[in-house]
Design an enzyme around this catalytic site. Structure first.
Site, PDB file in Angstrom:
ATOM      1  N   LYS A  18      17.622  -1.960 -14.447  1.00  0.00           N
ATOM      2  CA  LYS A  18      19.085  -1.795 -14.926  1.00  0.00           C
ATOM      3  C   LYS A  18      19.314  -0.501 -14.826  1.00  0.00           C
ATOM      4  CE  LYS A  18      18.822  -6.152 -17.575  1.00  0.00           C
ATOM      5  NZ  LYS A  18      18.982  -6.780 -19.053  1.00  0.00           N
ATOM      6  N   TYR A  30      25.894 -13.028 -14.785  1.00  0.00           N
ATOM      7  CA  TYR A  30      25.520 -13.360 -16.301  1.00  0.00           C
ATOM      8  C   TYR A  30      26.472 -14.462 -16.715  1.00  0.00           C
ATOM      9  CZ  TYR A  30      22.158  -9.523 -17.101  1.00  0.00           C
ATOM     10  OH  TYR A  30      21.081  -8.746 -17.048  1.00  0.00           O
ATOM     11  N   ASN A  74      17.417  -3.010 -21.729  1.00  0.00           N
ATOM     12  CA  ASN A  74      16.043  -3.535 -21.840  1.00  0.00           C
ATOM     13  C   ASN A  74      15.498  -3.340 -20.453  1.00  0.00           C
ATOM     14  OD1 ASN A  74      17.158  -5.710 -20.863  1.00  0.00           O
ATOM     15  ND2 ASN A  74      16.807  -6.974 -22.356  1.00  0.00           N
ATOM     16  N   HIS A  80      15.941  -6.598 -15.237  1.00  0.00           N
ATOM     17  CA  HIS A  80      16.297  -8.084 -15.262  1.00  0.00           C
ATOM     18  C   HIS A  80      15.268  -8.828 -14.319  1.00  0.00           C
ATOM     19  CE1 HIS A  80      18.340 -11.859 -14.497  1.00  0.00           C
ATOM     20  NE2 HIS A  80      17.996 -11.638 -13.271  1.00  0.00           N
ATOM     21  N   GLU A  94      20.428 -16.143  -7.742  1.00  0.00           N
ATOM     22  CA  GLU A  94      20.508 -14.747  -8.111  1.00  0.00           C
ATOM     23  C   GLU A  94      20.296 -14.133  -6.752  1.00  0.00           C
ATOM     24  OE1 GLU A  94      18.147 -13.872 -11.323  1.00  0.00           O
ATOM     25  OE2 GLU A  94      19.663 -14.991 -12.756  1.00  0.00           O
TER      26      GLU A  94
HETATM   27  P1  RTP Z   1      17.821 -10.797 -18.181  1.00  0.00           P
HETATM   28  O1  RTP Z   1      18.603 -11.894 -17.907  1.00  0.00           O
HETATM   29  O2  RTP Z   1      18.842  -9.462 -18.225  1.00  0.00           O
HETATM   30  O3  RTP Z   1      16.645 -10.532 -17.527  1.00  0.00           O
HETATM   31  O4  RTP Z   1      17.256 -10.710 -19.719  1.00  0.00           O
HETATM   32  P2  RTP Z   1      16.760 -12.077 -20.413  1.00  0.00           P
HETATM   33  O5  RTP Z   1      16.644 -13.271 -19.471  1.00  0.00           O
HETATM   34  O6  RTP Z   1      15.219 -11.842 -20.981  1.00  0.00           O
HETATM   35  O7  RTP Z   1      17.516 -12.248 -21.490  1.00  0.00           O
HETATM   36  P3  RTP Z   1      18.725 -13.340 -21.557  1.00  0.00           P
HETATM   37  O8  RTP Z   1      19.007 -14.170 -22.694  1.00  0.00           O
HETATM   38  O9  RTP Z   1      19.163 -13.859 -20.332  1.00  0.00           O
HETATM   39  O10 RTP Z   1      19.933 -12.130 -21.811  1.00  0.00           O
HETATM   40  C1  RTP Z   1      20.789 -11.468 -20.985  1.00  0.00           C
HETATM   41  C2  RTP Z   1      20.746 -10.039 -21.487  1.00  0.00           C
HETATM   42  O11 RTP Z   1      21.579  -9.800 -22.416  1.00  0.00           O
HETATM   43  C3  RTP Z   1      21.479  -8.808 -23.452  1.00  0.00           C
HETATM   44  N1  RTP Z   1      21.421  -9.568 -24.862  1.00  0.00           N
HETATM   45  N2  RTP Z   1      21.948  -8.805 -25.653  1.00  0.00           N
HETATM   46  N3  RTP Z   1      23.035  -8.123 -28.253  1.00  0.00           N
HETATM   47  C4  RTP Z   1      22.312  -9.360 -28.245  1.00  0.00           C
HETATM   48  O12 RTP Z   1      21.991  -9.853 -28.927  1.00  0.00           O
HETATM   49  C5  RTP Z   1      21.814  -9.592 -26.661  1.00  0.00           C
HETATM   50  N4  RTP Z   1      21.074 -10.614 -26.476  1.00  0.00           N
HETATM   51  C6  RTP Z   1      21.017 -10.580 -25.307  1.00  0.00           C
HETATM   52  C7  RTP Z   1      20.206  -8.491 -23.048  1.00  0.00           C
HETATM   53  O13 RTP Z   1      20.268  -7.129 -22.270  1.00  0.00           O
HETATM   54  C8  RTP Z   1      19.430  -9.330 -22.087  1.00  0.00           C
HETATM   55  O14 RTP Z   1      18.576  -8.809 -21.413  1.00  0.00           O
HETATM   56 MG    MG Z   2      18.401 -13.996 -18.338  1.00  0.00          MG
END
Ligand code: RTP
Ligand code: MG
Length: 147
Positions: A9, A49, A112, A115, A126
């Site tokens: 990212k 997203y 974080n 991705h 994707e």
């Molecule tokens: P990613 O898609 O980015 O790989 O991350 P992930 O699967 O671990 O998490 P996901 O639930 O898909 O969430 C996507 C991204 O959204 C941001 N996020 N912010 N502010 C918040 O509470 C919150 N929750 C999620 C994070 O940057 C996450 O990577």
């Molecule tokens: Mg995700």
């Protein structure tokens, strides 16, 4: 052979973590089949997203991911989708185990570092969102039989 979409990212690019992150997946034994530095257009970020569009953090997420270049990659290997997620660590870096990418480098959930696709269906979707077929390289590595 399974493939996944991973991307460093904008925070990871700014913090010079591309090399370390690529190195971790190489050393693990996975094969890089495509990679590019790119700035994600807003519409592509919203599509990528899309599952989060009703969430309160959606606007912030899209503006962050489009705020600077990302390093987009496709990796191949046995169980690479779930193994890459394990190597990344929990979504919230505060809860991610030391030794994982987010556990070692991240501080907050909105930045974080990396991705990774979360399922075979997400990976297929994707990869096709970010890469053209001709950008992906089909090749064998001599070391493949040793991992
Ligand atoms: P990613 O898609 O980015 O790989 O991350 P992930 O699967 O671990 O998490 P996901 O639930 O898909 O969430 C996507 C991204 O959204 C941001 N996020 N912010 N502010 C918040 O509470 C919150 N929750 C999620 C994070 O940057 C996450 O990577
Ligand atoms: Mg995700």
């Amino acid at each position: 052979m399974e493939r996944t979409y991973l991307m460093v990212k904008p925070d990871g690019v700014q913090r010079n973590l591309i090399g370390d992150i690529v190195s971790r997946f190489e050393k693990k034994g996975f094969t890089l089949v495509g990679a590019k530095l790119m700035t994600i257009p807003k519409e592509l970020a919203e599509t990528h997203y899309g599952e989060h569009k009703e969430r309160p953090f959606f606007g912030e997420l899209v503006s962050f991911i489009t705020s600077g270049p990302v390093f987009a990659m496709v990796w191949e290997g046995e169980n690479v989708i779930s193994t890459a997620r394990t190597m990344m660590g929990s979504t919230n870096p505060a809860e991610a185990a030391p030794g994982t990418i987010r556990g070692d480098y991240g501080v907050r959930v909105s930045m974080n570092v990396i991705h990774g696709s979360d399922s075979p269906a997400s990976a297929e979707r994707e990869i096709s969102l970010f890469f053209e077929e001709q950008e992906l390289n089909e090749y064998d590595k001599v070391v493949s039989k040793w991992v």
